[in-house]
Design a protein around this motif. Structure first.
Motif, PDB file in Angstrom:
ATOM      1  N   GLU A   7       0.179  -8.085  -2.382  1.00 46.53           N
ATOM      2  CA  GLU A   7      -0.217  -9.115  -3.346  1.00 46.53           C
ATOM      3  C   GLU A   7      -1.604  -8.821  -3.909  1.00 46.53           C
ATOM      4  O   GLU A   7      -1.846  -8.960  -5.119  1.00 46.53           O
ATOM      5  CB  GLU A   7      -0.200 -10.496  -2.693  1.00 46.53           C
ATOM      6  N   ALA A   8      -2.517  -8.428  -3.040  1.00 45.10           N
ATOM      7  CA  ALA A   8      -3.876  -8.110  -3.484  1.00 45.10           C
ATOM      8  C   ALA A   8      -3.870  -6.919  -4.440  1.00 45.10           C
ATOM      9  O   ALA A   8      -4.591  -6.914  -5.448  1.00 45.10           O
ATOM     10  CB  ALA A   8      -4.765  -7.824  -2.278  1.00 45.10           C
ATOM     11  N   VAL A   9      -3.061  -5.922  -4.144  1.00 46.39           N
ATOM     12  CA  VAL A   9      -2.971  -4.735  -5.002  1.00 46.39           C
ATOM     13  C   VAL A   9      -2.381  -5.109  -6.366  1.00 46.39           C
ATOM     14  O   VAL A   9      -2.845  -4.633  -7.407  1.00 46.39           O
ATOM     15  CB  VAL A   9      -2.130  -3.638  -4.328  1.00 46.39           C
ATOM     16  N   ARG A  10      -1.365  -5.970  -6.369  1.00 48.46           N
ATOM     17  CA  ARG A  10      -0.784  -6.417  -7.641  1.00 48.46           C
ATOM     18  C   ARG A  10      -1.825  -7.106  -8.526  1.00 48.46           C
ATOM     19  O   ARG A  10      -1.752  -7.046  -9.751  1.00 48.46           O
ATOM     20  CB  ARG A  10       0.394  -7.367  -7.388  1.00 48.46           C
ATOM     21  N   ILE A  15      -7.140  -5.999  -6.976  1.00 48.80           N
ATOM     22  CA  ILE A  15      -8.354  -6.284  -6.211  1.00 48.80           C
ATOM     23  C   ILE A  15      -9.191  -5.009  -6.106  1.00 48.80           C
ATOM     24  O   ILE A  15      -8.654  -3.899  -6.031  1.00 48.80           O
ATOM     25  CB  ILE A  15      -8.007  -6.843  -4.806  1.00 48.80           C
ATOM     26  N   ASP A  16     -10.493  -5.152  -6.108  1.00 48.40           N
ATOM     27  CA  ASP A  16     -11.365  -3.974  -6.065  1.00 48.40           C
ATOM     28  C   ASP A  16     -11.302  -3.266  -4.716  1.00 48.40           C
ATOM     29  O   ASP A  16     -11.199  -2.034  -4.658  1.00 48.40           O
ATOM     30  CB  ASP A  16     -12.814  -4.383  -6.358  1.00 48.40           C
ATOM     31  N   ILE A  17     -11.394  -4.048  -3.629  1.00 52.94           N
ATOM     32  CA  ILE A  17     -11.499  -3.450  -2.291  1.00 52.94           C
ATOM     33  C   ILE A  17     -10.705  -4.282  -1.295  1.00 52.94           C
ATOM     34  O   ILE A  17     -10.719  -5.514  -1.360  1.00 52.94           O
ATOM     35  CB  ILE A  17     -12.975  -3.395  -1.818  1.00 52.94           C
ATOM     36  N   ILE A  18     -10.040  -3.606  -0.368  1.00 54.01           N
ATOM     37  CA  ILE A  18      -9.426  -4.278   0.776  1.00 54.01           C
ATOM     38  C   ILE A  18     -10.161  -3.835   2.031  1.00 54.01           C
ATOM     39  O   ILE A  18     -10.234  -2.639   2.340  1.00 54.01           O
ATOM     40  CB  ILE A  18      -7.925  -3.945   0.903  1.00 54.01           C
ATOM     41  N   PHE A  19     -10.720  -4.804   2.745  1.00 54.45           N
ATOM     42  CA  PHE A  19     -11.347  -4.571   4.037  1.00 54.45           C
ATOM     43  C   PHE A  19     -10.324  -4.965   5.111  1.00 54.45           C
ATOM     44  O   PHE A  19      -9.672  -6.007   4.990  1.00 54.45           O
ATOM     45  CB  PHE A  19     -12.609  -5.419   4.206  1.00 54.45           C
ATOM     46  N   SER A  20     -10.204  -4.161   6.153  1.00 56.45           N
ATOM     47  CA  SER A  20      -9.168  -4.454   7.135  1.00 56.45           C
ATOM     48  C   SER A  20      -9.586  -4.044   8.538  1.00 56.45           C
ATOM     49  O   SER A  20      -9.969  -2.897   8.783  1.00 56.45           O
ATOM     50  CB  SER A  20      -7.869  -3.730   6.759  1.00 56.45           C
ATOM     51  N   GLY A  21      -9.527  -5.025   9.460  1.00 60.15           N
ATOM     52  CA  GLY A  21      -9.845  -4.784  10.862  1.00 60.15           C
ATOM     53  C   GLY A  21      -8.909  -5.567  11.757  1.00 60.15           C
ATOM     54  O   GLY A  21      -7.773  -5.854  11.377  1.00 60.15           O
ATOM     55  N   ALA A  22      -9.368  -5.925  12.967  1.00 62.36           N
ATOM     56  CA  ALA A  22      -8.534  -6.602  13.966  1.00 62.36           C
ATOM     57  C   ALA A  22      -7.291  -5.776  14.247  1.00 62.36           C
ATOM     58  O   ALA A  22      -6.169  -6.265  14.249  1.00 62.36           O
ATOM     59  CB  ALA A  22      -8.169  -8.011  13.522  1.00 62.36           C
ATOM     60  N   GLU A  60      -1.413   1.992   8.196  1.00 54.85           N
ATOM     61  CA  GLU A  60      -0.468   2.023   7.076  1.00 54.85           C
ATOM     62  C   GLU A  60      -1.117   1.721   5.729  1.00 54.85           C
ATOM     63  O   GLU A  60      -0.445   1.774   4.693  1.00 54.85           O
ATOM     64  CB  GLU A  60       0.659   1.010   7.317  1.00 54.85           C
ATOM     65  N   LEU A  61      -2.384   1.438   5.730  1.00 59.09           N
ATOM     66  CA  LEU A  61      -3.034   0.964   4.500  1.00 59.09           C
ATOM     67  C   LEU A  61      -2.932   1.930   3.321  1.00 59.09           C
ATOM     68  O   LEU A  61      -2.645   1.495   2.197  1.00 59.09           O
ATOM     69  CB  LEU A  61      -4.494   0.624   4.801  1.00 59.09           C
ATOM     70  N   PRO A  62      -3.147   3.233   3.489  1.00 52.07           N
ATOM     71  CA  PRO A  62      -3.073   4.125   2.320  1.00 52.07           C
ATOM     72  C   PRO A  62      -1.739   4.068   1.586  1.00 52.07           C
ATOM     73  O   PRO A  62      -1.708   4.087   0.347  1.00 52.07           O
ATOM     74  CB  PRO A  62      -3.307   5.512   2.933  1.00 52.07           C
ATOM     75  N   SER A  63      -0.648   3.989   2.316  1.00 53.03           N
ATOM     76  CA  SER A  63       0.666   3.957   1.673  1.00 53.03           C
ATOM     77  C   SER A  63       0.894   2.649   0.920  1.00 53.03           C
ATOM     78  O   SER A  63       1.672   2.600  -0.040  1.00 53.03           O
ATOM     79  CB  SER A  63       1.782   4.152   2.703  1.00 53.03           C
ATOM     80  N   LEU A  64       0.206   1.585   1.338  1.00 53.35           N
ATOM     81  CA  LEU A  64       0.381   0.276   0.703  1.00 53.35           C
ATOM     82  C   LEU A  64      -0.409   0.137  -0.599  1.00 53.35           C
ATOM     83  O   LEU A  64      -0.125  -0.753  -1.399  1.00 53.35           O
ATOM     84  CB  LEU A  64      -0.026  -0.836   1.672  1.00 53.35           C
ATOM     85  N   VAL A  65      -1.418   1.000  -0.791  1.00 53.36           N
ATOM     86  CA  VAL A  65      -2.223   0.919  -2.020  1.00 53.36           C
ATOM     87  C   VAL A  65      -1.983   2.126  -2.928  1.00 53.36           C
ATOM     88  O   VAL A  65      -2.711   2.334  -3.891  1.00 53.36           O
ATOM     89  CB  VAL A  65      -3.728   0.802  -1.694  1.00 53.36           C
ATOM     90  N   GLU A  66      -0.948   2.885  -2.625  1.00 54.09           N
ATOM     91  CA  GLU A  66      -0.654   4.099  -3.382  1.00 54.09           C
ATOM     92  C   GLU A  66      -0.501   3.795  -4.876  1.00 54.09           C
ATOM     93  O   GLU A  66       0.074   2.781  -5.270  1.00 54.09           O
ATOM     94  CB  GLU A  66       0.642   4.718  -2.846  1.00 54.09           C
ATOM     95  N   ASN A  67      -1.043   4.688  -5.699  1.00 50.79           N
ATOM     96  CA  ASN A  67      -0.977   4.576  -7.166  1.00 50.79           C
ATOM     97  C   ASN A  67      -1.743   3.372  -7.716  1.00 50.79           C
ATOM     98  O   ASN A  67      -1.453   2.885  -8.806  1.00 50.79           O
ATOM     99  CB  ASN A  67       0.472   4.509  -7.645  1.00 50.79           C
ATOM    100  N   SER A  68      -2.706   2.875  -6.939  1.00 47.17           N
ATOM    101  CA  SER A  68      -3.564   1.796  -7.417  1.00 47.17           C
ATOM    102  C   SER A  68      -5.018   2.269  -7.413  1.00 47.17           C
ATOM    103  O   SER A  68      -5.334   3.327  -6.872  1.00 47.17           O
ATOM    104  CB  SER A  68      -3.425   0.558  -6.522  1.00 47.17           C
TER     105      SER A  68
END
Length: 364
Positions: free
Chosen positions: A101-104, A107-114, A119-127
């Motif tokens: 949803e954020a990629v659609r 969004i400029d940046i996704i920060f992710s922890g916890a 899998e993050l790179p594959s989820l933002v591919e071509n963005s």
């Protein structure tokens, strides 16, 4: 000291200051846009974003995605030229859906922890969205870099290194949090800087390192920048601003907290966290709380049948100011906060502290 810009790929923040994502509902579009307007990077929390929606309990996944979309769009409207990010925890049951949803929404940046966002790179591919993992050690940074390199031919656009003085869920064991075992944030930053050199050389790009956890003053920021950090992330200080999306009662809990009120708690999700002591947490520690029927299903590590309370319910109640049924996460320096200011005032104070601070000469 001249204050450096923070460059994350082709994104350039005038100030190297990131406002940490704080859930549930503590940092939404109001706070994030205000920080972005002041030249920093504002961050919307992606944890149970739709908690205020009327159909939240009936259609939680859809309401969370709709709310995230709304807050990203609203932040853009309030700060059309600012840099907006979202923080999406790996432990969320709807992690992939919220990232998509954020990629659609570009969004400029996704920060992710916890957890490790493998899998993050594959989820933002071509963005054009930049991806920034949050780690608590050089080992975790290395694991993520190696995995992304091998599986996706990609390296992080930046890395947030969060030390043990942070608020909220912590990436440290009980032993690591003992005074004699705790490592200074500057040491963690240097460890990560050394670890990522090989990946910077391979990909011919700079991987900015952002220091987080216990950062409070402009003097703190300058020391971290001098130690090699490219930027800093602050959370608790932004709670005590007019623009913070939490209730006034939540902000008052920060103003009223003493140093003795800060404690390490065991979260129902199996992680340690730093919070402000109150009657709710005291009841939990005495075993007086029983978990309600789980209707949130928010975090994968949580087992409602064994949990002493519902973490989502507690944080939603706290956001609304109902501390009889909730509590506030906070960083180790929350007791130093004594007034509510605007985001603009806070950013100006931090900038002044960076430029005017002079270290005390060491005695030889």
């Amino acid at each position: 000291m001249n204050i450096p810009e923070l460059k994350i790929g082709d994104i350039v923040a005038r100030l190297p200051i990131i406002q940490g994502g704080m859930g549930v509902g503590i940092s939404l579009s109001g706070l994030a846009s205000a920080v972005a307007n002041c030249g920093g990077i504002g961050v919307i929390s992606g944890v149970e974003t739709g908690f205020n929606q009327p159909n939240y309990l009936k259609d939680k996944a859809n309401e969370n995605a709709k709310a995230l979309k709304y807050h990203i769009q609203r932040a853009r409207e309030l700060s059309p030229k600012g840099i907006i990010g979202v923080n999406i925890m790996v432990a969320l049951n709807n992690f992939k859906d919220m990232v998509k949803e954020a990629v659609r929404e570009n969004i400029d940046i996704i920060f992710s922890g916890a957890g490790l966002p493998l899998e993050l790179p594959s989820l933002v591919e071509n963005s054009k969205t930049k991806i920034v993992p949050i780690v608590s050690s050089a080992k975790a940074a290395q694991t993520i870099c190696r995995y992304w390199d091998r599986k996706n031919n990609y390296c992080p656009d930046a890395i947030v290194v969060e030390g043990s003085d942070a608020g909220g869920h912590l990436g440290f064991s009980e032993e690591d949090l003992q005074p004699e075992k705790r490592r200074p944030l500057i040491e963690l930053v240097k460890d990560v800087l050394n670890t990522i050199k090989v990946f910077e050389e391979k990909y011919l790009k700079k991987i900015p390192v952002i220091a987080a956890g216990g950062v409070f003053t402009g003097a703190d920021i300058r020391e971290l920048l001098n130690a090699g950090a490219n930027g800093v992330q602050l959370g608790s200080r932004f709670v005590a601003t007019y623009e913070c999306d939490a209730s006034q009662e939540f902000k008052d809990a920060y103003l009223q907290a003493s140093e003795e009120d800060i404690e390490i708690i065991k979260s129902p999700v199996g992680m340690l966290g730093r919070a402000i002591k109150n009657k709710f947490l005291e009841a939990v520690s005495k075993g007086e709380r029983t978990p309600p029927r789980c209707v949130y299903h928010c975090l994968r590590p949580c087992n409602p049948r064994k949990a002493p309370y519902c973490i989502a319910d507690a944080l939603i109640n706290a956001q609304r100011g109902n501390f009889e049924k909730g509590f506030a996460f906070a960083g180790i320096n929350v007791h130093r906060i004594n007034k509510i200011v605007s985001v603009k005032e806070l950013m100006e104070e931090l900038v002044q502290g960076i430029t005017e601070y002079q270290p005390v000469p060491s005695r030889i």
